[in-house]
Write a protein that holds these residues in place. Sequence first.
Motif, mmCIF file in Angstrom:
data_model
loop_
_atom_site.group_PDB
_atom_site.id
_atom_site.type_symbol
_atom_site.label_atom_id
_atom_site.label_comp_id
_atom_site.label_asym_id
_atom_site.label_seq_id
_atom_site.Cartn_x
_atom_site.Cartn_y
_atom_site.Cartn_z
ATOM 1 N N LEU A 15 0.725 -1.160 0.087
ATOM 2 C CA LEU A 15 0.011 -0.189 0.108
ATOM 3 C C LEU A 15 0.738 1.226 0.081
ATOM 4 C CD1 LEU A 15 -2.565 -0.938 2.650
ATOM 5 C CD2 LEU A 15 -2.854 -1.027 0.153
ATOM 6 N N MET A 16 2.058 1.122 0.060
ATOM 7 C CA MET A 16 2.982 2.460 0.024
ATOM 8 C C MET A 16 2.757 3.228 -1.304
ATOM 9 S SD MET A 16 6.293 0.942 2.022
ATOM 10 C CE MET A 16 7.229 2.417 2.239
ATOM 11 N N VAL A 17 2.665 4.227 -1.057
ATOM 12 C CA VAL A 17 2.598 5.178 -2.238
ATOM 13 C C VAL A 17 3.745 6.271 -2.129
ATOM 14 C CG1 VAL A 17 1.348 6.951 -3.384
ATOM 15 C CG2 VAL A 17 0.130 5.224 -2.274
ATOM 16 N N VAL A 39 -9.179 8.453 8.948
ATOM 17 C CA VAL A 39 -9.486 9.889 9.454
ATOM 18 C C VAL A 39 -10.910 10.041 8.722
ATOM 19 C CG1 VAL A 39 -9.094 12.411 9.213
ATOM 20 C CG2 VAL A 39 -7.263 10.482 9.457
ATOM 21 N N THR A 40 -12.017 10.967 9.444
ATOM 22 C CA THR A 40 -13.016 10.900 8.707
ATOM 23 C C THR A 40 -13.360 12.570 8.872
ATOM 24 O OG1 THR A 40 -14.018 8.936 10.027
ATOM 25 C CG2 THR A 40 -15.722 10.443 9.262
ATOM 26 N N PRO A 41 -12.882 13.188 7.864
ATOM 27 C CA PRO A 41 -12.912 14.657 7.885
ATOM 28 C C PRO A 41 -14.246 15.240 7.713
ATOM 29 C CG PRO A 41 -12.114 13.860 5.676
ATOM 30 C CD PRO A 41 -12.462 12.592 6.729
ATOM 31 N N ALA A 777 6.478 1.723 13.839
ATOM 32 C CA ALA A 777 4.956 1.619 13.551
ATOM 33 C C ALA A 777 4.801 1.724 11.952
ATOM 34 C CB ALA A 777 4.433 2.489 14.400
ATOM 35 N N ARG A 778 4.847 1.052 11.250
ATOM 36 C CA ARG A 778 4.344 1.009 9.822
ATOM 37 C C ARG A 778 2.852 1.136 10.015
ATOM 38 N NH1 ARG A 778 6.942 -3.578 7.140
ATOM 39 N NH2 ARG A 778 5.170 -4.834 8.093
ATOM 40 N N THR A 779 2.306 2.278 9.193
ATOM 41 C CA THR A 779 1.068 2.828 9.536
ATOM 42 C C THR A 779 0.255 3.146 7.954
ATOM 43 O OG1 THR A 779 1.623 3.619 11.550
ATOM 44 C CG2 THR A 779 -0.433 4.030 10.869
ATOM 45 N N ARG A 780 -0.642 2.442 7.791
ATOM 46 C CA ARG A 780 -1.522 2.884 6.678
ATOM 47 C C ARG A 780 -2.303 3.986 7.084
ATOM 48 N NH1 ARG A 780 -6.812 1.384 5.325
ATOM 49 N NH2 ARG A 780 -7.517 1.429 3.254
ATOM 50 N N ILE A 781 -2.567 5.010 6.554
ATOM 51 C CA ILE A 781 -3.271 6.110 6.655
ATOM 52 C C ILE A 781 -4.527 6.638 5.605
ATOM 53 C CG2 ILE A 781 -3.074 8.776 7.189
ATOM 54 C CD1 ILE A 781 -0.186 8.078 8.079
ATOM 55 N N GLU A 825 -4.906 7.623 0.343
ATOM 56 C CA GLU A 825 -4.430 6.377 1.347
ATOM 57 C C GLU A 825 -2.821 6.449 1.063
ATOM 58 O OE1 GLU A 825 -6.385 2.909 0.766
ATOM 59 O OE2 GLU A 825 -8.543 3.798 0.980
ATOM 60 N N PHE A 826 -1.897 6.428 1.962
ATOM 61 C CA PHE A 826 -0.548 6.126 1.776
ATOM 62 C C PHE A 826 -0.122 5.419 3.103
ATOM 63 C CE2 PHE A 826 -1.199 10.130 4.006
ATOM 64 C CZ PHE A 826 0.024 10.314 4.809
ATOM 65 N N THR A 827 0.942 4.963 3.072
ATOM 66 C CA THR A 827 1.625 4.465 4.182
ATOM 67 C C THR A 827 2.886 5.186 4.787
ATOM 68 O OG1 THR A 827 0.797 2.010 3.711
ATOM 69 C CG2 THR A 827 2.799 2.035 5.240
#
Length: 843
Positions: A15-17, A39-41, A777-781, A825-827
Amino acid sequence: MAPIRPRLVLALAALMVGTLMAAPTRADAPPPADHAITVTPGRPGPAIAPTMYGVFFEDINNAADGGLYAELVQNRSFEFGPADNRTYTPLTAWQQTATGGATGTLQVVDDAERLNTRNRNHLRLALAGTGSGAARFGIVNSGYGAGMALREGARHDFSVWARTDAAAGTPLTVELRTADGTAVSAPLGITVRGDRWTKYTGTLTSRLTTTSGRLAVTAAGSGTLRLDMVSLFPRDTYKGRPNGLREDLAEKIAALKPGFLRFPGGCLVNTGSHQAYEAPNWERRRSYQWKDTIGPVEQRAVNANFWGYHQSYGLGYYEYFQFAEDIGAMPLPVVPALVTGCGENKVTDDPALLERHIQDTLDLIEFANGPVTSEWGRKRAAMGHPKPFGLTHLGVGNEENLPDAFFTRFTAFREAIAARYPDITVIGNSGPDDSGSVFDRAWQLSRQAGVAMVDEHYYNSPQWFLENNHRYDAYDRHGPKVFLGEYASRDNRFHNALSEAAFMTGLERNADVVRLASYAPLLADVDHTQWRPDMIWFDNHRSWGSTSYEVQKLFMNNTGDRVVPSRATTTPAVSGPITGAVGLSTWATSAAYDDVEVTAADGTALLKDDFSAGDTRWTRTAGRGDWAVRDGAFVQADTAAEDTLVTAGDTGWHDYDLRLKATKKSGREGFLIAFGVRDTGNHYWWNLGGWNNTRSAVEEAVDGGKETLTENGTTIETGRTYDIHVRVRGRQVTLYLDGREWGRFTDDKAAEPFRQVVTRDKGDLVVKVVNAQATPARTRIDLGTAKVAPTARLTTLTGAPDAVNTADDQPVRPRASTLRGVAKEFTYTFPAHSVTFMRIRAG
């Protein structure tokens, strides 16, 4: 508490961009733990007040005189004495000096020739007129700490009040010196004329840079010379204000961009006598009363400081209001409520005195906000500030342990203020702890009365802060708001700052409940410290921010105006039983222990000791207490010793019963019965008769920091033998006193090391992430919006968990970088032991 184990899930590398500016990982480092942030903006979160984060100033750790207050002369009015500190005399920091064969005598006196009735002591010099033409006799002041910090070319403003009976006047020579007596400034010549008090001024310029400077004031001739208020200020005070503030310290505070300034305390506010400084009551241990601290500095009363030194009140209420205005902060003063706290726990029952303090508080509001035509507004204008200061919030009381007595008096203040100044928010408080009977009762009274805001205080272990991120999630959204006026994790290592940062994400998420928050204490002189941790450290010429300062600055400079709803995966903690040995301790108390038994859950005897064979099974901590077997019991005899823990058994013990007999012999408190002991800084103990024998509680110590798990009002009688039983099963503990259940608790909260919150700051999304674990902490955002800029600005704090910022080395400092490849979406991999703020432009 069992160690934290990272959650293991499938890798998210696919999923890394784009190109991410993550810190490189060593080949031998553990693999990253995988997380996700969503996140729910589109869903509105709570608004964040611009005053959300502020600073709390208390004169502790030499924070005022010798600290933020820029005066370089210590004991300038010769008012030091044993009431301040048993080592003090009226000539503390002063030495006699003479040149050219001059002689004379020095004496500090309080007589009819004093400067005024509130500045009673002065120095009388009897000049003998001996020696050569260059003969001089006088005094030298050594300043604070190692001396006065002088910088080559820097100008200093000197002043003194003086009078003489010499008909021709008395010539004074004023100069800056080094510690060995070498002059480092051109001499300033002043002739004192007349036997009436007169203020004399001049300027001194240092010829070199030194941290051990001195100020010398010497006189020629004969006769009686009287001196008072001998003062030296650097010309470069904060914003150039006379009677001003030390520039580097004020600038570090201003750099936080605080939303409010709470002052003047703290324990200073409500300890000591509540009487006024007036004849015949020249009391030197009074509560802090604002009217003592305004007007000309030579006419301000002095006071003993609760923290064991002297308060000149040169830094007073006018200066606090001025400083708040200078840094763009809301002023938030706190006044005493006639119930003492901080261990004193006394109630003043004097209706006339209560009425006087209420009127003083009304006068304070007028001083801050009244027009120049009002009595106290005119006094403010006379000090140089015709425009009102704009006071909106005011606290009454501080950490009172007697909630009902406090609330009765608080109500009287609140009603009087509301009747005259209905727009002022009057703030109460919930005592000195995060929970317990005092806390619960104080909150109950505040809710019932519809109090606008309650001031909470707590200092706990890093573990507690990691466990309590959700503390305010369950608070009543329609009840009193929270002012978190004092909080900190108990140490100054980066691990402490990380735990505080993790907790602060919960404060922001609950910005509709937590309206104000301030870390405490603010300042600490590295050589004179009564409390640790602290945010900003200093010596006489340097200042530096602790790791907690860097965290506070990052949050305070990037707060935003609204919370954006978000959620993150969590890291479950390993669940296991409470394990550890057992222990006995005392605090300022002599106690005897006997018939100690530890049995496993199946009845197996683990320890049985009636001390008939001595105390060889117990391990002492060097220098703590006077332990010996006396009259068949194990006795700690030193009533001055604190934290005298002795231990026995195995750190692997779990699921056991501890039974013993305990007798208080003398002293201030009761017993400390330890269990789950892993070492002297990591254990539980049942504190019976603690806090000067006013209450009892179970506390957990983690790396030396303590938190209260359960408590009640039990007190301990001297000479009575108590039967004590502690039952440990898994993570549940039940406690029995004299055969009856005293209390129980289950210590099973998860210490979550990965925390986040997202706020909106105008057009930016600010993603704030704390990774307090040793694993990246590898994190999908998932930002929840299609319109985002492809780059983000990163600010990162990283360091070893034991890292400490010092004067010579600040390993924990913010690092700015640019993150590329940002999308909906990115990591991103957040470094181990890090705080990261990711500022993203979003549509």
